[in-house]
Design a protein around this motif. Structure first.
Motif, PDB file in Angstrom:
ATOM      1  N   PRO A 167       0.933  -1.214  -0.173  1.00 19.83           N
ATOM      2  CA  PRO A 167      -0.061   0.008   0.030  1.00 19.83           C
ATOM      3  C   PRO A 167       0.958   1.150   0.152  1.00 19.83           C
ATOM      4  O   PRO A 167       0.344   2.338  -0.720  1.00 19.83           O
ATOM      5  N   ILE A 168       1.773   1.214   0.665  1.00 20.04           N
ATOM      6  CA  ILE A 168       2.861   2.504   0.547  1.00 20.04           C
ATOM      7  C   ILE A 168       3.312   2.463  -0.782  1.00 20.04           C
ATOM      8  O   ILE A 168       3.347   3.805  -1.106  1.00 20.04           O
ATOM      9  N   SER A 169       3.576   1.532  -1.515  1.00 16.08           N
ATOM     10  CA  SER A 169       4.238   1.624  -2.880  1.00 16.08           C
ATOM     11  C   SER A 169       3.064   2.327  -3.603  1.00 16.08           C
ATOM     12  O   SER A 169       3.758   3.417  -4.769  1.00 16.08           O
ATOM     13  N   LEU A 170       1.860   2.225  -3.469  1.00 14.89           N
ATOM     14  CA  LEU A 170       0.860   2.977  -4.165  1.00 14.89           C
ATOM     15  C   LEU A 170       0.881   4.375  -4.031  1.00 14.89           C
ATOM     16  O   LEU A 170       0.297   5.136  -5.086  1.00 14.89           O
ATOM     17  N   LYS A 171       1.551   4.865  -2.984  1.00 17.14           N
ATOM     18  CA  LYS A 171       1.461   6.445  -2.986  1.00 17.14           C
ATOM     19  C   LYS A 171       2.323   6.961  -4.181  1.00 17.14           C
ATOM     20  O   LYS A 171       2.073   8.083  -4.510  1.00 17.14           O
ATOM     21  N   ILE A 173       1.621   7.146  -6.984  1.00 15.97           N
ATOM     22  CA  ILE A 173       0.556   7.337  -7.986  1.00 15.97           C
ATOM     23  C   ILE A 173       0.490   8.945  -7.927  1.00 15.97           C
ATOM     24  O   ILE A 173       0.541   9.601  -8.855  1.00 15.97           O
ATOM     25  N   TRP A 174       0.613   9.596  -6.711  1.00 13.80           N
ATOM     26  CA  TRP A 174       0.714  11.039  -6.731  1.00 13.80           C
ATOM     27  C   TRP A 174       1.882  11.637  -5.993  1.00 13.80           C
ATOM     28  O   TRP A 174       2.191  12.951  -6.237  1.00 13.80           O
ATOM     29  N   LYS A 175       2.601  11.060  -5.435  1.00 12.36           N
ATOM     30  CA  LYS A 175       3.879  11.402  -4.685  1.00 12.36           C
ATOM     31  C   LYS A 175       5.077  11.102  -5.523  1.00 12.36           C
ATOM     32  O   LYS A 175       5.517   9.932  -5.710  1.00 12.36           O
ATOM     33  N   LYS A 176       5.298  11.935  -6.696  1.00 13.14           N
ATOM     34  CA  LYS A 176       6.311  11.726  -7.828  1.00 13.14           C
ATOM     35  C   LYS A 176       7.900  11.700  -7.257  1.00 13.14           C
ATOM     36  O   LYS A 176       8.592  10.797  -8.027  1.00 13.14           O
ATOM     37  N   ASP A 177       7.871  12.223  -6.004  1.00 12.57           N
ATOM     38  CA  ASP A 177       9.326  12.015  -5.467  1.00 12.57           C
ATOM     39  C   ASP A 177       9.502  10.587  -4.726  1.00 12.57           C
ATOM     40  O   ASP A 177      10.553  10.232  -3.970  1.00 12.57           O
ATOM     41  N   PHE A 178       8.479   9.742  -4.809  1.00 14.45           N
ATOM     42  CA  PHE A 178       8.572   8.285  -4.332  1.00 14.45           C
ATOM     43  C   PHE A 178       9.160   7.281  -5.266  1.00 14.45           C
ATOM     44  O   PHE A 178       9.245   6.234  -4.980  1.00 14.45           O
ATOM     45  N   VAL A 179       9.493   8.076  -6.568  1.00 16.93           N
ATOM     46  CA  VAL A 179      10.106   7.009  -7.440  1.00 16.93           C
ATOM     47  C   VAL A 179      11.293   7.742  -7.826  1.00 16.93           C
ATOM     48  O   VAL A 179      11.526   8.851  -7.860  1.00 16.93           O
ATOM     49  N   PRO A 186      11.868   2.279  -6.282  1.00 21.63           N
ATOM     50  CA  PRO A 186      11.456   3.168  -5.168  1.00 21.63           C
ATOM     51  C   PRO A 186      12.594   4.157  -4.685  1.00 21.63           C
ATOM     52  O   PRO A 186      13.624   3.891  -5.100  1.00 21.63           O
ATOM     53  N   SER A 187      12.323   5.436  -4.519  1.00 22.53           N
ATOM     54  CA  SER A 187      13.441   6.477  -4.210  1.00 22.53           C
ATOM     55  C   SER A 187      13.577   6.370  -2.612  1.00 22.53           C
ATOM     56  O   SER A 187      13.104   5.456  -1.863  1.00 22.53           O
ATOM     57  N   ALA A 188      14.575   7.038  -2.269  1.00 28.57           N
ATOM     58  CA  ALA A 188      15.118   6.999  -0.799  1.00 28.57           C
ATOM     59  C   ALA A 188      13.899   7.504   0.092  1.00 28.57           C
ATOM     60  O   ALA A 188      13.748   6.846   1.227  1.00 28.57           O
ATOM     61  N   LYS A 189      12.860   8.379  -0.189  1.00 29.03           N
ATOM     62  CA  LYS A 189      11.937   8.756   0.594  1.00 29.03           C
ATOM     63  C   LYS A 189      10.853   7.542   0.794  1.00 29.03           C
ATOM     64  O   LYS A 189      10.413   7.645   1.818  1.00 29.03           O
ATOM     65  N   MET A 190      10.483   6.829  -0.441  1.00 25.23           N
ATOM     66  CA  MET A 190       9.699   5.809  -0.267  1.00 25.23           C
ATOM     67  C   MET A 190      10.441   4.638   0.706  1.00 25.23           C
ATOM     68  O   MET A 190       9.601   4.264   1.511  1.00 25.23           O
ATOM     69  N   TYR A 191      11.591   4.250   0.637  1.00 25.00           N
ATOM     70  CA  TYR A 191      12.265   3.442   1.389  1.00 25.00           C
ATOM     71  C   TYR A 191      12.094   4.001   2.761  1.00 25.00           C
ATOM     72  O   TYR A 191      12.084   3.143   3.832  1.00 25.00           O
ATOM     73  N   ALA A 192      12.197   5.324   2.990  1.00 23.87           N
ATOM     74  CA  ALA A 192      12.155   5.727   4.389  1.00 23.87           C
ATOM     75  C   ALA A 192      10.915   5.339   5.046  1.00 23.87           C
ATOM     76  O   ALA A 192      10.590   5.125   6.262  1.00 23.87           O
ATOM     77  N   ASP A 193       9.867   5.581   4.047  1.00 23.13           N
ATOM     78  CA  ASP A 193       8.237   5.313   4.509  1.00 23.13           C
ATOM     79  C   ASP A 193       8.121   3.696   5.003  1.00 23.13           C
ATOM     80  O   ASP A 193       7.289   3.378   5.737  1.00 23.13           O
TER      81      ASP A 193
END
Length: 208
Positions: A167-171, A173-179, A186-193
């Motif tokens: 579910p976190i990875s689905l963010k 969709i709108w969080k471009k800095d998550f890629v 995933p970006s460092a920001k997604m990994y932090a989440d």
């Protein structure tokens, strides 16, 4: 020499090595760093992972890794399967080989199931890479759901903790800095989440 730190082994594929992000921003490294800040002396001792690996390739790599022969780890993580889905491998193969990998992870943790945890496969169907290459996002989501259900069911059978970060990875969709810059991983920001979600549970496993 007495061991003064808990040893952590991370098993997986590109998501575990953190393809397209700095080495100190991968989720296993962030997890280790955060736990150290909480007073848990832990060292990310070894990563056995490579971009593109499927379950069978990870199995071979573990068998071929001589340094594992006489080493037991205090915590072991497993995240694998996205490349099985991407290459169109059968569900039955994943089911069989994921269980073999989980057994190996448990063995590497000194046969302590409480010292092993599994992380779900993120949904890459929502990434710019998938969209730009006309991938069927709905089909990817459906197939990854099956893969993750298998991983969770087998983990539950063995009493291994399963963390669902999908579910976190689905963010993304709108969080471009998550890629990441490669438009896929995933970006460092997604990994932090991911780590924010996983960390309390792993802390508990290490304290028990």
């Amino acid at each position: 020499m007495a061991q003064d730190k808990l040893l952590y082994l991370a098993l997986g594929d590109s998501y575990t090595i953190g393809e397209a992000v700095d080495a100190d921003k991968t989720w296993p490294k962030l997890l280790s760093d955060n736990l150290n800040q909480r007073g848990v002396k832990i060292q990310l001792d070894k990563i056995i992972a490579k971009t593109g690996w499927t379950t069978d390739e990870l199995l071979v790599a573990i068998e071929d890794e001589e340094s594992l022969k006489n080493t037991k780890f205090d915590i072991v993580s497993l995240l694998i399967g996205v490349n099985n889905q991407y290459r169109g491998y059968g569900i039955k193969q994943y089911e069989k080989e994921f269980e073999l990998l989980l057994k190996k992870a448990i063995n590497l943790a000194g046969n302590k199931v409480s010292k092993v945890f599994v992380v779900s496969i993120p949904d890459y169907g929502v990434t710019p890479f998938a969209l730009e290459n006309n991938k069927n996002s709905d089909l990817i989501a459906q197939e990854l759901y099956k893969y993750n259900s298998i991983a969770k069911n087998i983990s539950d059978e063995y009493g291994v903790r399963f963390f669902d970060i999908t579910p976190i990875s689905l963010k993304a969709i709108w969080k471009k800095d998550f890629v990441a810059e490669d438009k896929l991983h995933p970006s460092a920001k997604m990994y932090a989440d991911w780590v924010e979600y996983i960390e309390p549970g792993v802390f508990q496993l290490l304290k028990d």
